[in-house]
Design an enzyme around this catalytic site. Structure first.
Site, mmCIF file in Angstrom:
data_model
loop_
_atom_site.group_PDB
_atom_site.id
_atom_site.type_symbol
_atom_site.label_atom_id
_atom_site.label_comp_id
_atom_site.label_asym_id
_atom_site.label_seq_id
_atom_site.Cartn_x
_atom_site.Cartn_y
_atom_site.Cartn_z
ATOM 1 N N LYS A 151 3.217 -14.211 5.978
ATOM 2 C CA LYS A 151 3.664 -15.149 4.943
ATOM 3 C C LYS A 151 5.197 -15.250 5.024
ATOM 4 C CE LYS A 151 2.414 -17.821 1.559
ATOM 5 N NZ LYS A 151 1.632 -19.044 1.784
ATOM 6 N N TYR A 202 0.808 -1.221 0.000
ATOM 7 C CA TYR A 202 0.000 0.000 0.000
ATOM 8 C C TYR A 202 0.839 1.269 0.000
ATOM 9 C CZ TYR A 202 -4.237 -2.651 0.624
ATOM 10 O OH TYR A 202 -5.281 -3.499 0.434
ATOM 11 N N ASP A 219 -2.137 -17.932 5.258
ATOM 12 C CA ASP A 219 -3.146 -18.705 4.510
ATOM 13 C C ASP A 219 -3.815 -19.714 5.438
ATOM 14 O OD1 ASP A 219 -0.414 -19.292 4.248
ATOM 15 O OD2 ASP A 219 -0.769 -20.863 2.784
ATOM 16 N N ASP A 257 -6.123 -6.488 5.019
ATOM 17 C CA ASP A 257 -7.239 -6.051 4.182
ATOM 18 C C ASP A 257 -8.124 -7.251 3.837
ATOM 19 O OD1 ASP A 257 -8.785 -4.436 2.631
ATOM 20 O OD2 ASP A 257 -7.403 -4.314 0.950
#
Ligand code: NAP
Length: 482
Positions: A175, A128, A208, A232
């Site tokens: 991640k 972002y 995930d 988000d």
């Protein structure tokens, strides 16, 4: 009784309707707010203000330091930047708190499981930062910037949120297994801070799997801290667990300024129809009141929302469908009518004031004891086969005092070949090791190499140094690289 100045931004689409509903309820709760109406979003873009946020609005928020805002429409894929992101960045609201909980009377597949969690999303860094380049006419790049300072602030805030809300555990979702340096920085920082909060159970989870666990067993989570992009996506998922975007409030917290808004957007198809669910905006207002120290009023409004939902007679179409639905205005009236009532089942969570990490005046640097540069990655555009490009660059590297170690294509080593079946594009990362490594690279030799690359008819578009800090490589290996 204190009067709090607050900037009120009605926003676009359903924004003015849900913001007005929240404003009426807050006023009816007895707290004293001096509202300053200001504008941002579509109407402002139309007037030719490229940021979507005019100077008057910036002045108002700088003065009041607190804003309650409706959703702002964002141009997609071209042209202007998002006015939302502009506001977050202008006021450095580095944290986005997105709480969700099970509501009585709102049917979901999870009803009865007691979901009650908050996603703490880093709000200004990551993809972002919006640093994008077309590196070649056919290859776009977006920089994922993650700082130690940003990670420390958001991880610390997540622990403080847990304490303020009487929670027992904090998950850090990243991640880091793939992006070891960027996502890994949040994991490592979170783990290094955890001992300061021995009363809280701190655990890392791969993002995930976090998404999977949120669908399978959401009640196991209390606080989830995560990077901007992950946050988000995860927070839209969590809002769906409790009835959808109409139920998901949020707070954008900075050191000086806080902006409260629903997670949802402007839902243009419902604009002006008095059908939108204002709960998310009302609960954003509740978060705002807690931020202002108005704990009792916040609890009164939250309990009135819970009573209204449990009662079920005046709820919006996203909960009961079109036939039995009440409008936005009628729902707000019902909440006002229920102020002072306590719900029978789930009640507002009582909270202590949140400790927001303080802002230091210094530019913080992480100081390693030793640092050196081992060489550089040069990114090159070329429509050549890897073996041809590799042999050519090997020949150019030697005279400049470098050695071509490898070439990768989208992260996989293709020269020397490891037999990968890579479908190559014309964008190559060429890793050159400096044969005379030093703390500062010899620029004359760097220039010489770049010149010979250009002379050979290749185009280079980016150079990244290969640093080593305290003996640890500050770069990752390509897939297949030794
Ligand atoms: P959206 O406005 O959030 O709407 C998506 C869907 O969510 C709606 O069609 C509706 O679902 C449901 N929904 C959202 N808010 C609701 C409410 N209060 N009551 C009942 N249902 C609600 O997402 P979008 O259509 O992707 O985005 C529209 C615009 O908003 C875009 O310009 C986007 O950039 C902007 N946006 C702004 C913000 C912000 O200001 N923070 C955030 C997100 C998006 P059903 O169709 O199933 O009824």
């Amino acid at each position: 009784m204190k009067t709090h100045p607050v900037t009120l931004i009605p926003g676009d689409g359903i924004g003015p309707e849900v913001v007005h509903a929240a404003q009426r309820i807050i006023d009816a709760s007895g707290v004293r707010i001096a509202w300053e109406t200001a504008h941002a979003g579509a109407s402002v873009f139309l007037k030719g203000v490229a940021s979507g946020v005019p100077a008057d609005t910036i002045d108002s928020i700088s003065r009041t330091r607190v804003a309650l805002k409706g959703p702002l429409e964002t141009p997609v894929g071209h042209g202007e930047k998002s006015a939302n992101v502009t506001l977050r960045k202008l006021f450095e609201t580095f944290a986005n708190l997105r709480p969700i909980r099970e509501f009585p009377g709102v049917p979901t597949p999870y009803a009865g499981r007691g979901i009650d969690l908050v996603v703490v999303r880093e709000n200004v860094e990551d993809l972002y930062a919006g640093i994008e380049h077309m590196q070649t006419p056919g290859v776009a790049q977006c920089l994922k910037l993650i700082s130690h300072k940003g990670c420390e602030k958001i991880a610390r805030l997540a622990f403080e949120v847990a304490r303020a809300q009487g929670r027992t555990s904090v998950h850090c979702a990243t991640k880091a297994n793939i992006m070891k340096l960027t996502e890994g920085l949040l994991k490592r920082t979170f783990e290094s801070l955890a001992p300061e909060f021995p009363d809280l159970k701190a655990q890392h989870i791969v993002v995930d799997n976090c998404a999977h666990q949120l669908v399978k067993k959401p009640e196991q989570f209390e606080v989830i801290v995560t990077t901007n992009m992950n946050g988000d996506i995860l927070s839209d998922l969590t809002s769906a667990l409790v009835g959808g975007l109409g139920f998901a409030p949020s707070a954008n917290l900075g050191h000086e300024v806080a902006i409260f808004e629903a997670v949802h957007g402007s839902a243009p198809k419902y604009a002006g129809k008095d059908v939108a669910n204002p709960t998310a905006l009302i609960l954003s207002g509740v978060m705002m009141l807690r931020h202002l120290g108005e704990m009792a009023a916040a609890e009164r409004i939250e309990n009135a929302v819970l009573v209204t939902l449990a009662d079920g007679r005046s709820v919006t179409r996203d909960v009961v469908g079109d036939e039995r639905a009440a409008g936005t205005t009628a729902f707000a009236d019902a909440v006002i009518g229920n102020l002072g009532r306590t719900p029978a089942e789930v009640q507002a969570r009582s909270q202590k004031p949140l400790k927001v990490p303080v802002r230091g005046d210094r530019i913080v640097t992480v100081q390693p004891k030793t640092r050196s540069d081992l060489g550089m990655d040069i990114f090159i555009e070329a429509a050549l086969q890897p073996a041809v490009l590799g042999d050519l660059l090997t020949g150019l590297a030697g005279p400049a005092g470098f050695k071509l170690k490898m070439i990768s294509n989208r992260g996989t080593q293709v020269y020397p070949s490891r037999g990968a079946g890579t479908d190559c594009i014309d964008h190559w990362r060429c890793r050159f090791l400096d044969l005379q490594p030093a703390a500062t690279p010899d620029l004359a030799r760097v220039h010489r190499l770049l010149e010979s690359i250009e002379t050979a008819g290749l185009r280079w578009m980016q150079i990244e140094k290969l640093p080593e800090f305290d003996g640890q490589p500050g770069f990752t290996k390509a897939q297949g690289e030794d």
